[in-house]
Motif scaffolding. Structure first.
Motif, mmCIF file in Angstrom:
data_model
loop_
_atom_site.group_PDB
_atom_site.id
_atom_site.type_symbol
_atom_site.label_atom_id
_atom_site.label_comp_id
_atom_site.label_asym_id
_atom_site.label_seq_id
_atom_site.Cartn_x
_atom_site.Cartn_y
_atom_site.Cartn_z
ATOM 1 N N GLY A 96 1.590 -1.063 -1.765
ATOM 2 C CA GLY A 96 1.892 -0.920 -3.189
ATOM 3 C C GLY A 96 2.977 -1.854 -3.687
ATOM 4 O O GLY A 96 3.375 -1.786 -4.849
ATOM 5 N N ARG A 150 -3.324 -0.349 -2.520
ATOM 6 C CA ARG A 150 -1.909 -0.603 -2.279
ATOM 7 C C ARG A 150 -1.679 -1.951 -1.586
ATOM 8 O O ARG A 150 -0.561 -2.425 -1.533
ATOM 9 N N HIS A 161 7.410 -3.619 -7.392
ATOM 10 C CA HIS A 161 6.198 -2.885 -7.766
ATOM 11 C C HIS A 161 5.448 -3.542 -8.916
ATOM 12 O O HIS A 161 4.306 -3.180 -9.186
#
Length: 731
Positions: A684, A446, A643
């Motif tokens: 993340g 992450r 993301h």
């Protein structure tokens, strides 16, 4: 109907309009219950007016006004409204950040009434022998006839609450409540502890601050480590408290509070309240209310204590003012030191910024004559400056991170019945876990950072996002079971030292060993009793602590700090080195500081060792002026996260285009980015940023304000999480 403009704790830079029903009044700063969506929320009234930009028939009504008077003092209210504007942060978030959690939840903003039991007229008259069959009730009534019994005292008595309830059913006892009496400490104020004799420099500093006690004045108390800055604070506070005024003393983190609180409580016969993150919600509210009502003489706290309301504040002290803990790094990114100066100016009171290693911004303010400089150049008492040595690690056979010469020095100091501090700013057992056969390294998916091995808990932990996983038995890449720790952490150092120094008590002080409530106080008390002879610690040990028997301090691994992409890293290293070195030889014993490095000729080390922090600071300020870096210019960073590593840079590029097209922008604005943040991935999310730099702070504020009004028109604005950081201290 009047319209109230209500701030709610939501990430929107606006207030919400509600109608105020007939017969109900509300002032700015009062809390209200309002309908919001399908639920009710607690909000804060920012203003009351006769009109709204929305049609009146579309407005909902306030459900309940929770306060008859504002929960914020006037000065805190002014401070918060100004800070919301300066840091460009939603007003609701700012106001709620400044309130104790129980007040955010709508609880009463006053001390809870105290309940007590008393005997009724019938209870006073009845024959007590008529209760022979109920001995507990008989005991209870006999006690009540002597006087009221507070409800919280019942547990300590021979009877119980059930006996009192039984008497109540018979009409013999009753419950009543009263508001707790305010305690006025001023009548009994006295100095109860021993005053140390001030040296000339300390006495001059106290006199200068006292001479300007009736107006705003900002003082930088720059004293070498061990020069007795706390004694100056205590003497200044004595003058302030003697006038019936209160004091706010801010410390960077909870680790510094045990010793500080003890010294202040020993010195003054006056109530000292503490505010920090380890308090539960009711303890925090109680301390907050005591300050507001004037019952607390002194409040000692970490950065959020700045927003405590006081009845009659007389001085603000910021200890270790250079410390980065004063800058909030999540949500509303304010700097408590800078806001404290604004508050002191608003209340027309003095503020003292104390440090052995002042921030370059603070020294710049001294040069600009905004702050007055007070110097303490001598260590208090008989303490002499520590001698400093550099150990070149190149070609050395290092054992457990220690060069042979350092181990020999440690033995000498321990044999003389002194204590040793080993400073290693890396907690855990090892900063990485490696497969010896194929070279695979355990990495947090992450964050793209190595996991730290914590051997005692048998898990790997990411120190960036705090995610954890068990230690793998086999390498997931090649199946080998030959997994080896790489590098040195405090946990491993503690384990490795035992064979070298058998029978010597070792204490490790880091976030892992002090997470339990009271654990830090317990460890520090053990050190002061002389129980632990070797202290291993991270930054928690570097600041403010006074260990009279510590004569050797060693910094084990600092080379990473000498080479960094962050322009502030040199300043941080210089402060850290000076602060850690200052723990040695503080009580008349000769101290010694040893620095292990592979780069003994590094110019920063040479300046610090041979000329000291002041020379480094002058050199660093001159460099920053040449390069036009803060404090000679102002910075704002806008960070965006996503993301997929696509929307964030696209959003920031759109923002850059918007800024460049703005009529507010002049040719002195410098824009860097979009570029990946130094920690390019965390939790993340991929992190990108734009840096804005301008020589005029006011001009930069106008440019940012203009951009923010248009930012939500950008197509990518809703697809990313973005934050604004004014005067950032991390790149």
């Amino acid at each position: 109907m009047p319209v109230v403009h209500v701030a709610l704790p939501v990430p929107l830079p606006r207030t919400f309009d509600y109608l105020l029903p007939d017969g109900i009044q509300a002032k700015a700063g009062c809390r209200v219950n309002v309908p919001f969506g399908k639920q009710q929320r607690v909000g804060v009234v920012v203003a009351v007016s006769e009109k709204s930009e929305l049609p009146i028939n579309e407005l909902k009504s306030v459900v309940e006004v929770l306060d008859s008077e504002p929960v914020f003092s006037q000065s805190v209210w002014r401070l918060l409204l100004w800070a919301a504007e300066y840091y460009h942060h939603p007003i609701g978030d700012v106001l709620f950040h400044a309130l104790p959690i129980l007040l955010r939840q709508g609880k009463n903003a006053s001390h809870a009434p105290v309940w007590y039991w008393f005997a009724t007229e019938q209870g006073q008259a009845v024959d007590i022998n008529s209760l022979k069959r109920s001995p507990k009730q008989q005991q209870a009534l006999a006690a009540l006839r002597q006087g009221r019994i507070w409800r919280h005292q019942v547990e300590a008595l021979d009877f119980n609450d059930a006996a009192l309830q039984g008497l109540r059913k018979k009409g013999l006892s009753e419950l009543a409540c009263e508001a707790p009496a305010l305690i006025d400490w001023r009548d009994g104020f006295a100095v109860s502890g021993d005053r140390l004799r001030l040296n000339t420099e300390q006495a001059t500093a106290v006199g200068a601050i006292h001479s300007a006690s009736d107006r705003f004045s900002a003082w930088l108390l720059a004293g070498v480590t061990g020069s007795g800055k706390t004694e100056v604070y205590l003497s200044v506070l004595e003058n302030v408290l003697a006038q019936g005024k209160q004091a706010l003393v801010m410390v960077p983190e909870i680790g510094l509070t045990p010793q500080t609180i003890a010294r202040f409580r020993e010195r003054f016969n006056a109530p000292v309240e503490v505010l920090h993150s380890a308090l539960n919600d009711s303890e925090r509210l109680s301390a907050w209310l005591k300050a507001k009502n004037g019952e607390a003489a002194i409040v000692i706290g970490t950065r959020s204590s700045l927003f405590t309301p006081f009845k009659n504040l007389g001085v603000i002290v910021i200890d270790e003012e250079h410390d980065s803990s004063y800058k909030q790094q999540e949500g509303w990114r304010y700097h408590a030191r800078d806001l404290a100066v604004y508050r002191a100016h608003s209340e027309q009171i003095p503020i003292i910024l104390g440090s052995a290693t002042p921030a370059l911004e603070t020294l710049h303010n001294v040069q600009q004559r905004k702050y007055h400089l007070l110097r303490l150049t001598r260590r208090a008492g008989n303490a002499r400056p520590a001698t400093q040595h550099v150990l070149d690690l190149k070609g050395q056979q290092v054992q457990a991170g220690l060069a042979p010469a350092l181990i020999a020095r440690m033995r000498q100091h321990l044999q003389a019945n002194n204590q040793v501090i080993l400073f290693l700013n890396r907690r855990g057992f090892a900063p990485a876990l490696l497969c010896h056969d194929c070279g695979w390294i355990a990495e947090c998916p992450r964050c793209d950072h190595y996991y730290t091995l914590h051997q005692a808990q048998h898990h790997l932990r990411c120190h960036h996002c705090d995610s954890q996983r068990p230690v793998p038995r086999q390498c997931p890449s090649c199946g080998s079971t030959h997994m080896v720790p790489v590098g040195l952490g405090t946990e491993q150092l503690e384990q490795a030292l035992t064979p070298f120094f058998p029978g010597v008590a070792i204490s490790r002080i880091d976030r892992d060993t002090t997470s339990r409530k009271g654990a830090l106080e317990q460890q520090l008390a053990e050190v002061h009793r002389g129980g632990a002879r070797i202290l291993i610690g991270t930054q928690m040990l570097a600041k403010g602590h006074h260990f009279p028997d510590v004569t050797l301090v060693a910094l084990l691994d600092v080379d990473g700090a000498l080479f960094s992409a962050d322009f502030r890293s040199a300043e941080r290293f210089a402060q850290l080195y000076t602060q850690v070195a200052g723990r040695a030889g503080r009580a008349g014993k000769q101290g010694e500081v040893v620095l292990q490095t592979h780069h003994p000729d590094h110019p920063l080390l040479q300046t610090l060792l041979h000329k000291g922090y002041d020379a480094f600071a002058d050199q660093a300020l001159a460099e920053r002026q040449t390069l036009q870096l803060p404090p000679w210019t102002s910075h704002v960073i806008i960070r965006a996260e996503d993301h997929n590593n696509q929307q964030a840079p696209l959003f920031l590029q759109q923002l850059r285009n918007l800024l460049q097209a703005s009529p507010l922008v002049d040719n002195q604005l410098w824009i860097l980015g979009p570029v990946p943040a130094l920690a390019a991935k965390r939790g993340g999310r991929y992190r990108w940023q734009i840096l804005l730099q301008h020589p005029s702070r006011i001009r930069l504020q106008h440019i940012v304000s203009g951009a923010l009004t248009l930012i939500n028109t950008l197509p990518e604005a809703r697809k990313v999480k973005w934050v604004l950081d004014v005067d950032p201290i991390e790149s």
